[in-house]
Design a protein around this motif. Structure first.
Motif, PDB file in Angstrom:
ATOM      1  N   THR A   1       0.824  -1.214   0.000  1.00 27.62           N
ATOM      2  CA  THR A   1       0.000   0.000   0.000  1.00 27.62           C
ATOM      3  C   THR A   1       0.858   1.264   0.000  1.00 27.62           C
ATOM      4  O   THR A   1       0.431   2.309  -0.498  1.00 27.62           O
ATOM      5  N   ALA A   2       2.072   1.178   0.519  1.00 30.73           N
ATOM      6  CA  ALA A   2       2.939   2.364   0.576  1.00 30.73           C
ATOM      7  C   ALA A   2       3.372   2.797  -0.828  1.00 30.73           C
ATOM      8  O   ALA A   2       3.450   3.992  -1.128  1.00 30.73           O
ATOM      9  N   THR A   3       3.662   1.830  -1.681  1.00 31.02           N
ATOM     10  CA  THR A   3       4.118   2.150  -3.035  1.00 31.02           C
ATOM     11  C   THR A   3       3.018   2.004  -4.070  1.00 31.02           C
ATOM     12  O   THR A   3       3.215   2.371  -5.236  1.00 31.02           O
ATOM     13  N   ASP A   4       1.869   1.454  -3.660  1.00 34.81           N
ATOM     14  CA  ASP A   4       0.758   1.184  -4.577  1.00 34.81           C
ATOM     15  C   ASP A   4       1.221   0.287  -5.728  1.00 34.81           C
ATOM     16  O   ASP A   4       0.873   0.494  -6.884  1.00 34.81           O
ATOM     17  N   ARG A   5       1.997  -0.741  -5.364  1.00 33.36           N
ATOM     18  CA  ARG A   5       2.506  -1.644  -6.388  1.00 33.36           C
ATOM     19  C   ARG A   5       2.346  -3.099  -5.945  1.00 33.36           C
ATOM     20  O   ARG A   5       2.396  -3.411  -4.752  1.00 33.36           O
ATOM     21  N   MET A   6       2.172  -3.963  -6.944  1.00 39.56           N
ATOM     22  CA  MET A   6       2.077  -5.394  -6.694  1.00 39.56           C
ATOM     23  C   MET A   6       3.449  -6.037  -6.881  1.00 39.56           C
ATOM     24  O   MET A   6       4.180  -5.706  -7.810  1.00 39.56           O
ATOM     25  N   GLY A   7       3.773  -6.944  -5.979  1.00 33.76           N
ATOM     26  CA  GLY A   7       5.003  -7.706  -6.103  1.00 33.76           C
ATOM     27  C   GLY A   7       4.692  -9.191  -6.166  1.00 33.76           C
ATOM     28  O   GLY A   7       3.549  -9.621  -5.939  1.00 33.76           O
ATOM     29  N   LEU A   8       5.701  -9.978  -6.473  1.00 34.12           N
ATOM     30  CA  LEU A   8       5.543 -11.424  -6.577  1.00 34.12           C
ATOM     31  C   LEU A   8       6.548 -12.104  -5.662  1.00 34.12           C
ATOM     32  O   LEU A   8       7.759 -11.884  -5.777  1.00 34.12           O
ATOM     33  N   ARG A   9       6.042 -12.953  -4.775  1.00 38.28           N
ATOM     34  CA  ARG A   9       6.913 -13.789  -3.951  1.00 38.28           C
ATOM     35  C   ARG A   9       7.256 -15.048  -4.743  1.00 38.28           C
ATOM     36  O   ARG A   9       6.480 -16.003  -4.807  1.00 38.28           O
ATOM     37  N   TRP A  10       8.408 -15.009  -5.351  1.00 41.44           N
ATOM     38  CA  TRP A  10       8.885 -16.092  -6.194  1.00 41.44           C
ATOM     39  C   TRP A  10      10.410 -15.986  -6.288  1.00 41.44           C
ATOM     40  O   TRP A  10      10.942 -14.896  -6.498  1.00 41.44           O
ATOM     41  N   THR A  11      11.094 -17.090  -6.127  1.00 41.54           N
ATOM     42  CA  THR A  11      12.546 -17.087  -6.231  1.00 41.54           C
ATOM     43  C   THR A  11      12.989 -17.974  -7.382  1.00 41.54           C
ATOM     44  O   THR A  11      12.251 -18.883  -7.814  1.00 41.54           O
ATOM     45  N   ARG A  12      14.197 -17.730  -7.861  1.00 40.27           N
ATOM     46  CA  ARG A  12      14.739 -18.564  -8.939  1.00 40.27           C
ATOM     47  C   ARG A  12      14.813 -20.028  -8.504  1.00 40.27           C
ATOM     48  O   ARG A  12      14.671 -20.934  -9.336  1.00 40.27           O
ATOM     49  N   ASP A  13      15.031 -20.263  -7.219  1.00 43.57           N
ATOM     50  CA  ASP A  13      15.097 -21.642  -6.727  1.00 43.57           C
ATOM     51  C   ASP A  13      13.802 -22.400  -6.998  1.00 43.57           C
ATOM     52  O   ASP A  13      13.809 -23.628  -7.158  1.00 43.57           O
TER      53      ASP A  13
ATOM     54  N   GLY B   1      21.548 -13.344 -22.438  1.00 42.77           N
ATOM     55  CA  GLY B   1      22.123 -12.232 -21.705  1.00 42.77           C
ATOM     56  C   GLY B   1      23.523 -12.530 -21.205  1.00 42.77           C
ATOM     57  O   GLY B   1      24.193 -13.465 -21.650  1.00 42.77           O
ATOM     58  N   SER B   2      23.971 -11.716 -20.267  1.00 43.66           N
ATOM     59  CA  SER B   2      25.349 -11.827 -19.767  1.00 43.66           C
ATOM     60  C   SER B   2      25.549 -13.127 -18.999  1.00 43.66           C
ATOM     61  O   SER B   2      24.610 -13.704 -18.443  1.00 43.66           O
ATOM     62  N   GLY B   3      26.785 -13.586 -18.957  1.00 43.07           N
ATOM     63  CA  GLY B   3      27.100 -14.821 -18.262  1.00 43.07           C
ATOM     64  C   GLY B   3      26.904 -16.030 -19.156  1.00 43.07           C
ATOM     65  O   GLY B   3      26.453 -15.926 -20.293  1.00 43.07           O
ATOM     66  N   ALA B   4      27.250 -17.177 -18.638  1.00 41.20           N
ATOM     67  CA  ALA B   4      27.120 -18.437 -19.371  1.00 41.20           C
ATOM     68  C   ALA B   4      25.871 -19.164 -18.868  1.00 41.20           C
ATOM     69  O   ALA B   4      25.899 -19.836 -17.838  1.00 41.20           O
ATOM     70  N   ARG B   5      24.773 -19.012 -19.602  1.00 44.18           N
ATOM     71  CA  ARG B   5      23.496 -19.593 -19.178  1.00 44.18           C
ATOM     72  C   ARG B   5      22.946 -20.458 -20.301  1.00 44.18           C
ATOM     73  O   ARG B   5      22.770 -19.994 -21.426  1.00 44.18           O
ATOM     74  N   ASN B   6      22.653 -21.708 -19.959  1.00 43.89           N
ATOM     75  CA  ASN B   6      22.040 -22.581 -20.969  1.00 43.89           C
ATOM     76  C   ASN B   6      20.546 -22.747 -20.767  1.00 43.89           C
ATOM     77  O   ASN B   6      19.870 -23.310 -21.637  1.00 43.89           O
ATOM     78  N   PHE B   7      20.007 -22.273 -19.660  1.00 50.30           N
ATOM     79  CA  PHE B   7      18.567 -22.319 -19.415  1.00 50.30           C
ATOM     80  C   PHE B   7      18.083 -20.944 -18.959  1.00 50.30           C
ATOM     81  O   PHE B   7      18.637 -20.364 -18.027  1.00 50.30           O
ATOM     82  N   ALA B   8      17.069 -20.422 -19.632  1.00 53.13           N
ATOM     83  CA  ALA B   8      16.464 -19.144 -19.242  1.00 53.13           C
ATOM     84  C   ALA B   8      15.283 -19.444 -18.342  1.00 53.13           C
ATOM     85  O   ALA B   8      14.237 -19.911 -18.800  1.00 53.13           O
ATOM     86  N   ASP B   9      15.459 -19.197 -17.057  1.00 53.32           N
ATOM     87  CA  ASP B   9      14.432 -19.530 -16.076  1.00 53.32           C
ATOM     88  C   ASP B   9      13.929 -18.304 -15.331  1.00 53.32           C
ATOM     89  O   ASP B   9      13.259 -18.427 -14.304  1.00 53.32           O
ATOM     90  N   ASP B  10      14.239 -17.118 -15.853  1.00 55.87           N
ATOM     91  CA  ASP B  10      13.859 -15.890 -15.153  1.00 55.87           C
ATOM     92  C   ASP B  10      12.775 -15.100 -15.875  1.00 55.87           C
ATOM     93  O   ASP B  10      12.501 -13.962 -15.539  1.00 55.87           O
ATOM     94  N   PHE B  11      12.150 -15.713 -16.899  1.00 52.55           N
ATOM     95  CA  PHE B  11      11.000 -15.074 -17.543  1.00 52.55           C
ATOM     96  C   PHE B  11      10.042 -16.147 -18.012  1.00 52.55           C
ATOM     97  O   PHE B  11      10.398 -17.325 -18.122  1.00 52.55           O
TER      98      PHE B  11
END
Length: 551
Positions: free
Chosen positions: A435-447, A477-487
């Motif tokens: 309510t302070a920022t009037d924004r929605m967030g998501l509780r989700w981790t890469r794990d 993107g940057s780094g050596a990543r073979n799986f995109a799990d952040d979108f």
């Protein structure tokens, strides 16, 4: 001539759809933010002026919203649709409505100064994304901490930017995910109805085998077969007959011109060509574009009041108004619908909303990956942007995966096989509201995506081992990543059917308030979800109209 009209699919058009398409065309020519096929006086009454009242308001113009609007209109209910994006029907300076993937401009991206494509690099070089002027473009990447979500912006929602893969889920998995829904009724009636209205069609198998444009898919099929894996053709809402004419030089190119994630100029049967055109053609539906609903309250007489911001195409607010309605249908997608209801609950505007709102979210197990082929096994410089084949390992008891064989239409040989894996990840996230920022967030981790990555890795490790190939590590993107799990492309949940709502999408705690989109599905459906969203909306709206409205 509008390229999207010029390339309309070869099929009989109903009078209603013709009227709707004419209304869309007229709005495009005039630059109007109000779209209606009704007579001028009636359209003005439905246009959503400040303080106006409409029997029904539908928020959004995506799959569930489009179903709701059409069926309400057919029941004689005057309906106003509010869409935060713009209508995509006016060619730019290059003569096209949409830009290609290889030449993105401001039309590509929603109010960002740089494009945010799923593939962020090539050979680790930042050559994919471009600096642009902020504009109300067609594709948005909503960044929510450790997970980002791609969504479509405009009249037609996600149908404008998806790959069009129109997949009906495995019945056994549908029954597992939504056991409270009558599967017999869904598969005998609502799925066929949805597929017919969406104009789903199939690629010609003979043409697929011979055309250069699907060499990439045939290569992946052969490599999957070496690993003992089967593939299946996938139906689509892209007009495959138009695609064949593209290849023959008889029709303007779209799928064969690197167009998809930023819209298709030709051939695509997006919602503005199907459900929404039919809804507008009834004369009962008006669409207001560049209108974003910010808040919902309720009056003592039971009417819902919406606070709406009207913007220009640079995202600047030009008006703030209040509209009211008797029946409110939320079809703003998993993110948009959930945020509106969370804000209403947490600010006390609708305090009786269920504590289940915000729960049960998932990315449909989406994981992207890519493999490097041998130099003697090219995937082709010419690739259709529309997927037509998938690797089906969903019956694997340890790690079920349905993997779309995705194109990489770079216009040159890359030797890359690209995939979007859909896995059975049991992990769920929760939306929260600050309510302070009037924004929605998501509780989700890469794990929480570890089970999905493990399932995808299990499948593609087998393919690599059988073919002596390796993963690509340079595309995400940057780094050596073979799986995109952040979108993800398939956000589901947040207002789960039978928990936050009753079994037909009625929001618990309030009458005449409904959810009609992917937020009803608890996090996973095993395939591209839009056919399921459409069919579920058909089921739910039919019951709502019969019991709540037409009485």
């Amino acid at each position: 001539m509008d390229p999207r009209t010029a390339a309309a699919p070869r099929q009989p058009l109903s009078r209603r759809r013709l009227l709707g398409l004419a209304a869309l065309g007229a709005a495009a020519l005039s630059g109007a933010t109000t779209i209606s096929a009704a007579p001028k006086a009636k359209a003005h009454a439905l246009a959503g002026a400040d303080g106006s009242h409409t029997p029904a308001v539908v928020v959004g113009t995506g799959y569930g919203a489009a179903v709701a609007a059409l069926r309400l209109a057919e029941a004689g209910v005057e309906t106003l649709m509010l869409e935060m994006g713009q209508q995509w029907d006016t060619p730019g300076a290059d003569g096209n409505v949409f830009p290609s993937m290889l030449k993105p401009d401001e039309r590509s991206t929603w109010l960002k100064s740089r494009t945010e494509a799923p593939l962020g690099s090539f050979l680790w070089l930042d050559v994919v994304n471009k600096n642009i002027t902020p504009y109300t473009g067609v594709l948005d990447r909503v960044n929510l901490g450790q997970m980002s979500v791609y969504v479509g912006r405009g009249v037609g929602g996600g149908s404008l930017v998806n790959g069009g893969m129109a997949v009906t889920p495995r019945r056994s998995y549908f029954e597992e995910v939504l056991p409270q829904v009558d599967a017999e009724e869904m598969y005998a009636r609502h799925f066929p109805r949805a597929n017919a209205a969406l104009k789903v069609n199939h690629i010609d198998a003979g043409w697929f085998e011979e055309t250069e444009w699907y060499r990439f898919a045939r290569v992946s099929r052969a490599q999957a077969a070496k690993a003992g894996l089967g593939t299946t053709f996938v139906p689509n809402v892209y007009d495959f007959d138009h695609m064949r004419r593209e290849a023959a030089g008889e029709a303007p190119k779209s799928a064969l011109a690197t167009e998809v994630i930023y819209g298709n100029n030709h051939g695509k049967r997006s919602l503005d060509r199907t459900y929404l055109a039919a809804a507008l053609g009834t004369g009962k539906v008006t669409i207001r574009t560049l209108h974003q609903v910010k808040a919902i309250t309720r009056q003592r007489d039971g009417a819902y009041v919406l606070t709406v911001e009207e913007t220009d195409t640079r995202g600047r607010t030009v008006a703030r108004k209040q509209l009211s309605c008797t029946h409110l249908f939320l079809g703003a997608g998993s993110l948009g619908t959930t945020e509106l209801l969370l804000r209403a609950r947490e600010t006390g505007a609708l305090p009786e909303l269920s504590p289940e709102i915000g729960a049960g979210w998932g990315p449909n197990g989406n994981i992207m990956t890519a493999r490097a082929n041998h130099v003697w096994n090219p995937t082709g410089a010419h690739q259709s942007s529309i997927p037509a084949l998938g690797i089906d390992d969903w019956d694997n008891p340890a790690a079920p995966v349905f993997a779309e064989i995705a194109p990489l239409p770079a216009g040159l040989e890359t030797w890359v096989s690209l995939y979007l894996a859909i896995t059975k990840n049991p992990e769920r996230g929760t939306f929260v509201y600050d309510t302070a920022t009037d924004r929605m967030g998501l509780r989700w981790t890469r794990d929480q995506n570890a089970p999905a990555v493990a399932a995808a890795k299990s499948l593609f490790d087998r393919i690599n081992k059988a073919n002596g190939t390796i993963y690509r590590y340079d595309l995400f993107g940057s780094g050596a990543r073979n799986f995109a799990d952040d979108f993800c492309y398939h956000p589901l949940g947040g207002c789960v059917l039978g928990k936050a709502t009753d079994l037909y999408g009625r929001v618990r705690g309030y009458d005449h308030l409904y959810v009609t989109d992917g937020s009803l599905i608890p996090g996973s459906i095993g395939v591209n979800p839009f056919v399921t969203i459409t069919a579920l909306a058909e089921r739910n709206v039919e019951r709502v109209i019969a019991q709540d409205i037409a009485r």
